[in-house]
Scaffold this active site. Structure first.
Site, PDB file in Angstrom:
ATOM      1  CD  GLU A 121      51.221  42.311  42.841  1.00 14.99           C
ATOM      2  OE1 GLU A 121      51.754  41.180  42.837  1.00 14.99           O
ATOM      3  OE2 GLU A 121      50.192  42.576  43.497  1.00 14.99           O
ATOM      4  N   GLY A 141      51.271  34.544  43.756  1.00 15.34           N
ATOM      5  CA  GLY A 141      50.668  33.523  44.586  1.00 15.34           C
ATOM      6  C   GLY A 141      49.205  33.775  44.880  1.00 15.34           C
ATOM      7  CB  ALA A 142      47.432  36.188  46.699  1.00 13.91           C
ATOM      8  CB  SER A 143      46.635  39.006  42.741  1.00 21.92           C
ATOM      9  OG  SER A 143      47.937  39.576  42.777  1.00 21.92           O
ATOM     10  CB  THR A 144      46.897  36.735  37.708  1.00 19.45           C
ATOM     11  OG1 THR A 144      47.665  36.740  36.499  1.00 19.45           O
ATOM     12  CG2 THR A 144      45.425  36.883  37.349  1.00 19.45           C
ATOM     13  CD  GLN A 145      48.985  41.436  39.751  1.00 19.26           C
ATOM     14  OE1 GLN A 145      48.149  41.070  40.568  1.00 19.26           O
ATOM     15  NE2 GLN A 145      50.199  40.882  39.693  1.00 19.26           N
TER      16      GLN A 145
END
Length: 495
Positions: A165, A204-208
């Site tokens: 991602e 919505g559920a993770s950050t990269q």
């Protein structure tokens, strides 16, 4: 005598030009195809909170070039993410029908069979797959069953890793901004002198966070080596699960219930009924679940517009005291120093856009971002509604998300005032949404070659025929003029 020689110059020049042109046209060449029709590709971005469909297009003969793939259309699937249909998997597939029907209209009928169709599920499905692998398989099976009913070239539905991602988002941003390679005004592919830019995605559920670095990684799991257009890139990337917008809001809600019994990040005058099952059913909040837990219980919670307490609540999300490496971001994760330009998209963009357009506040520096966040957090519910009449969706959450973004960038990723000036908050680049979807398709369809594309010149057949006729006419005209000059010279009256 001299006059006769001068009169022969024009026809001789015409003959020379015609012969030269014919000789050049007869030099062995390679055939060049006519301008091709467009090719298309479809990617379904199955996020944690919703699914989006993107249709891309590119010239059919440019499969190994760059700067030519663009967004043709998009569609937001109604309803939640596909993981929300765990109890009724068939509805996960049915939810995609409206957008797939749009794709049938957006892609020409004669291109349907050759159009690749992909579905990539992200952070919403990753924890779901860990806790309920059988339910995950049923959801993906239902989605696959729906997608295979359409005449596109379906190439699978899969769950992307956090690393995928992050890297695909980085590839998308740099591809669209022509940081890898571009077609120069001199008529050939050139490598821009500017470097790549880092990418930050808040889903919505993770950050990269992903960026090119010269520093060797102390954790091999955070380093990716790419070869694009003959150039090697060492890229740092990390995905923080449970640090996406929606999961952060759930975690803050769980903390507010546990610590305060009110929500300091919500505006004063705002209150709502909270079903405890909805708070604690997420894998990201299971650790905060009380021992005596009644999932069917409903709790009334009100906001207090307290920026100070909100900051304290958000700061609990970051563990910056423990680091097994020489340097870390947070939660013991290795990270080299941030360097260069960055683009921040998805919820990063929408939140900062709210601060600048709705609140009318500058965010050009970290200090300004902090001040804008504090002003927003001190607004009452009445004051916020007055700024955007009729909008209630997500309005109460902008304070919490803005506070999280400020602390993530400053305390988490260690941006300072100097490096923060290199961050741009952007939704699109080259009229195409920035995200992992385009990079994912580019990778799977081999639209980015490992080596630099070669250059070949050619002429269209119609142009070649026109030039051939032109040079032939020139030679014939030259012969006619020569014959007239010769006859004129032989005539009895000629001097």
């Amino acid at each position: 005598m001299a006059g006769k020689l001068v009169s022969l110059v024009p026809p001789l020049l015409l003959a020379a030009a015609g012969l030269t042109g014919l000789l050049l046209l007869c030099v062995p060449t390679q055939d060049v195809r006519e301008p091709p029709a467009l090719k298309y590709g479809i990617v379904l971005d199955a996020g944690s909170s919703h699914t989006s469909m993107f249709v891309y297009k590119w010239p059919a003969d440019k499969e190994n070039d760059t700067g030519i793939v663009g967004q043709h259309s998009s569609c937001d699937v109604q309803g939640g993410g596909i993981s929300s249909y765990a109890n009724d998997p068939s509805k996960a597939g049915q939810s995609l029908v409206r957008c797939l029907e749009q794709a049938l209209r957006d892609v020409p009928r004669d291109r349907h069979a050759s159009t690749p169709l992909y579905l990539g599920a992200t952070a919403g499905m990753r924890p779901f797959n860990l806790t309920s692998p059988e339910a995950t398989a049923r959801v993906l099976e239902a989605v696959t069953q729906t997608l295979t009913q359409y005449p596109f070239d379906f190439r699978g539905a899969r769950i992307l890793s956090g690393q995928d991602e992050g890297v695909f988002g980085w590839v998308t941003a740099n591809y669209l901004l022509e940081n890898f390679i571009k077609y120069g005004w001199v008529g050939r592919w050139i490598r821009p002198r500017k470097g790549t830019l880092g990418a930050m995605d808040l889903g919505g559920a993770s950050t990269q966070i992903t960026f090119e670095t010269t520093s060797p990684s102390e954790d091999p799991g955070n380093e990716v080596h790419l070869r694009l257009y003959g150039q090697h890139y060492r890229v740092y990337t990390h995905s923080f699960l449970c640090y996406g917008r929606d999961q952060i809001l759930l975690r803050l809600l769980a903390s507010a219930l546990q610590i305060h019994r009110f929500h300091p990040c919500w505006p004063k005058g705002y209150s709502t009924q909270v079903l405890l099952q909805e708070v604690y059913q997420s894998p990201c909040t299971m650790g905060q679940r009380p021992r005596a837990f009644n999932g069917s219980a409903i709790v009334s919670l009100s906001g207090t517009s307290n920026a100070t307490l909100c900051r304290d609540l958000v700061s609990r999300l970051f563990n910056i005291s423990s680091c097994p490496f020489s340097q870390c971001s947070f939660n013991g994760v290795f990270q080299p120093p941030v360097a260069g330009n960055f683009i921040a998209f998805s919820a990063f963009y929408y939140t900062v856009d709210f601060l600048t357009t709705v609140m009318g506040l500058p965010v050009g520096t970290l200090k300004q971002l902090e001040e804008a966040t504090e002003i927003t957090c001190n607004q009452t519910w009445t004051e916020l509604q007055a700024r955007v009449p009729g909008q209630k969706t997500r309005l109460a959450d902008y304070c919490a998300v803005a506070m999280f973004i400020h602390q993530l960038l400053s305390r988490g990723y260690h941006f300072d005032e100097r490096s923060f000036r290199e961050v741009v908050f952007q939704k699109k680049a080259a009229d195409t949404a920035v995200g992992w979807a385009l990079g994912y398709m580019l990778n799977l369809t081999n639209l980015i070659p490992a080596d630099l594309p070669g250059l070949r010149k050619g002429t269209h057949f119609s142009s070649w025929v026109a030039l051939l006729l032109l040079f032939t006419v020139l030679i014939l005209a030259a012969l006619v003029l020569l014959l007239r000059q010769v006859r004129s010279a032989k005539s009895p009256g000629a001097l």
